[in-house]
Design a protein around this motif. Sequence first.
Motif, PDB file in Angstrom:
ATOM      1  N   ALA A 169     -24.875  41.412  32.927  1.00  0.00           N
ATOM      2  CA  ALA A 169     -23.879  40.600  32.218  1.00  0.00           C
ATOM      3  C   ALA A 169     -24.323  40.264  30.810  1.00  0.00           C
ATOM      4  O   ALA A 169     -23.502  40.040  29.927  1.00  0.00           O
ATOM      5  N   ASN A 170     -25.631  40.245  30.575  1.00  0.00           N
ATOM      6  CA  ASN A 170     -26.171  39.851  29.278  1.00  0.00           C
ATOM      7  C   ASN A 170     -27.354  40.766  28.945  1.00  0.00           C
ATOM      8  O   ASN A 170     -28.502  40.340  28.945  1.00  0.00           O
ATOM      9  N   PRO A 171     -27.109  42.058  28.683  1.00  0.00           N
ATOM     10  CA  PRO A 171     -28.198  43.023  28.495  1.00  0.00           C
ATOM     11  C   PRO A 171     -29.010  42.753  27.236  1.00  0.00           C
ATOM     12  O   PRO A 171     -28.514  42.224  26.253  1.00  0.00           O
ATOM     13  N   ALA A 172     -30.290  43.112  27.308  1.00  0.00           N
ATOM     14  CA  ALA A 172     -31.195  42.917  26.179  1.00  0.00           C
ATOM     15  C   ALA A 172     -31.246  44.163  25.311  1.00  0.00           C
ATOM     16  O   ALA A 172     -31.203  45.275  25.813  1.00  0.00           O
ATOM     17  N   ASN A 173     -31.331  43.957  24.000  1.00  0.00           N
ATOM     18  CA  ASN A 173     -31.441  45.065  23.056  1.00  0.00           C
ATOM     19  C   ASN A 173     -32.920  45.372  22.843  1.00  0.00           C
ATOM     20  O   ASN A 173     -33.506  45.065  21.818  1.00  0.00           O
ATOM     21  N   THR A 174     -33.551  45.972  23.847  1.00  0.00           N
ATOM     22  CA  THR A 174     -34.969  46.296  23.790  1.00  0.00           C
ATOM     23  C   THR A 174     -35.320  47.230  24.935  1.00  0.00           C
ATOM     24  O   THR A 174     -34.560  47.341  25.905  1.00  0.00           O
ATOM     25  N   ASP A 190     -22.947  53.914  17.233  1.00  0.00           N
ATOM     26  CA  ASP A 190     -23.614  52.757  16.666  1.00  0.00           C
ATOM     27  C   ASP A 190     -24.067  51.791  17.761  1.00  0.00           C
ATOM     28  O   ASP A 190     -23.874  52.023  18.955  1.00  0.00           O
ATOM     29  N   LEU A 191     -24.704  50.691  17.327  1.00  0.00           N
ATOM     30  CA  LEU A 191     -25.277  49.724  18.255  1.00  0.00           C
ATOM     31  C   LEU A 191     -24.209  49.057  19.117  1.00  0.00           C
ATOM     32  O   LEU A 191     -24.399  48.851  20.321  1.00  0.00           O
ATOM     33  N   SER A 192     -23.064  48.723  18.532  1.00  0.00           N
ATOM     34  CA  SER A 192     -21.991  48.076  19.295  1.00  0.00           C
ATOM     35  C   SER A 192     -21.481  48.978  20.416  1.00  0.00           C
ATOM     36  O   SER A 192     -21.255  48.528  21.543  1.00  0.00           O
ATOM     37  N   LYS A 199     -22.691  47.934  29.158  1.00  0.00           N
ATOM     38  CA  LYS A 199     -21.843  47.055  29.973  1.00  0.00           C
ATOM     39  C   LYS A 199     -20.941  47.858  30.918  1.00  0.00           C
ATOM     40  O   LYS A 199     -20.502  47.357  31.951  1.00  0.00           O
ATOM     41  N   GLY A 200     -20.692  49.106  30.551  1.00  0.00           N
ATOM     42  CA  GLY A 200     -19.865  49.952  31.403  1.00  0.00           C
ATOM     43  C   GLY A 200     -20.653  50.665  32.490  1.00  0.00           C
ATOM     44  O   GLY A 200     -20.077  51.348  33.337  1.00  0.00           O
ATOM     45  N   LEU A 282     -19.130  39.904  25.038  1.00  0.00           N
ATOM     46  CA  LEU A 282     -20.411  40.041  24.367  1.00  0.00           C
ATOM     47  C   LEU A 282     -20.350  41.036  23.210  1.00  0.00           C
ATOM     48  O   LEU A 282     -20.937  40.821  22.152  1.00  0.00           O
ATOM     49  N   THR A 283     -19.612  42.132  23.395  1.00  0.00           N
ATOM     50  CA  THR A 283     -19.496  43.128  22.329  1.00  0.00           C
ATOM     51  C   THR A 283     -18.845  42.523  21.092  1.00  0.00           C
ATOM     52  O   THR A 283     -19.289  42.733  19.965  1.00  0.00           O
TER      53      THR A 283
END
Length: 309
Positions: A169-174, A190-192, A199-200, A282-283
Amino acid sequence: MHCSFSNTVLAAFSIISIASAGPIAARDICGVAPAGTVAQTPLSQPTGINTAADCAAKCKGNPACLSFLFGLVDGVDKCLLYSVPAASVPPQTNLVAYDIACTSIPSVVPTAANPGGLRSRQATGAQVSNPAQGASGTTTGSGTQTVGTHANPVNAIPAGSPQAVGTHANPANTVPAGSPNPIAEPVVDDLSACLAACKGNPSCIAYTFESGVCKLFGPTPVRRRQQQGAAGGSASGQGAQNPQTGPSPTPAPTNQGTHANPINAVPAGSPTPIATPAVDDLTACLDACKGNPACIAYVFESGVCKLYE
């Protein structure tokens, strides 16, 4: 008679000259500094643009747009749309030009070393800087981790800082601890879009977008045990979390965010948010952060997006 012959020769020469000049005049400008000599007024200056490809999308969405400029100016990504060909646009510091017909436009986040966000631009020496991500956690010859700045951020965890832990639900960018292999590498720009892909994917709890490649990561064995322990602790009132939003972010030393690569966490010290834009997920919260020049971190909790500097 002589005059008529001369006129015929001149007319033929003119036709040949025009035909010869045609290909040169029609040549598109793609990723180079413009060289126009007459000031031009931009059609618009879209915000929240992080790469030349993003700027190109805005240009293609405007029927009047024929070219655009993109680059990093004073630490802020800049996109300018024009109603004239790129050849007619005068030069501007750190900005490169593209005609709308250009077919290969980079999805590279610009840095101070590569303000135009161009491809295949690497710093010399032991530290290899990738323009799409800063320095991707590289080290110098002495083994010291690269240190980023706001003007030239690194997409890496600072030395001595524990990694952020994500949830679906709240993924980390790492990259999760232990550097596991990615569970998927979706083709995105891109990052988004990489976050949206995470999330998918029901198994995804973390993601990275480096060198134009999106990588999704699932829970590691250690993380699975932590999740099971948290589920057990919730019965006694500890470790409770909302299944819709993931655990409430706990202020702790995590990734050092930058505007070009904001972190999905509350910065250390629990500062007051600089903004709480009304978004749905979140996106959209990440997009709002990228559209705010002061934002380096964001969270989306209980339906509320919070931006931090």
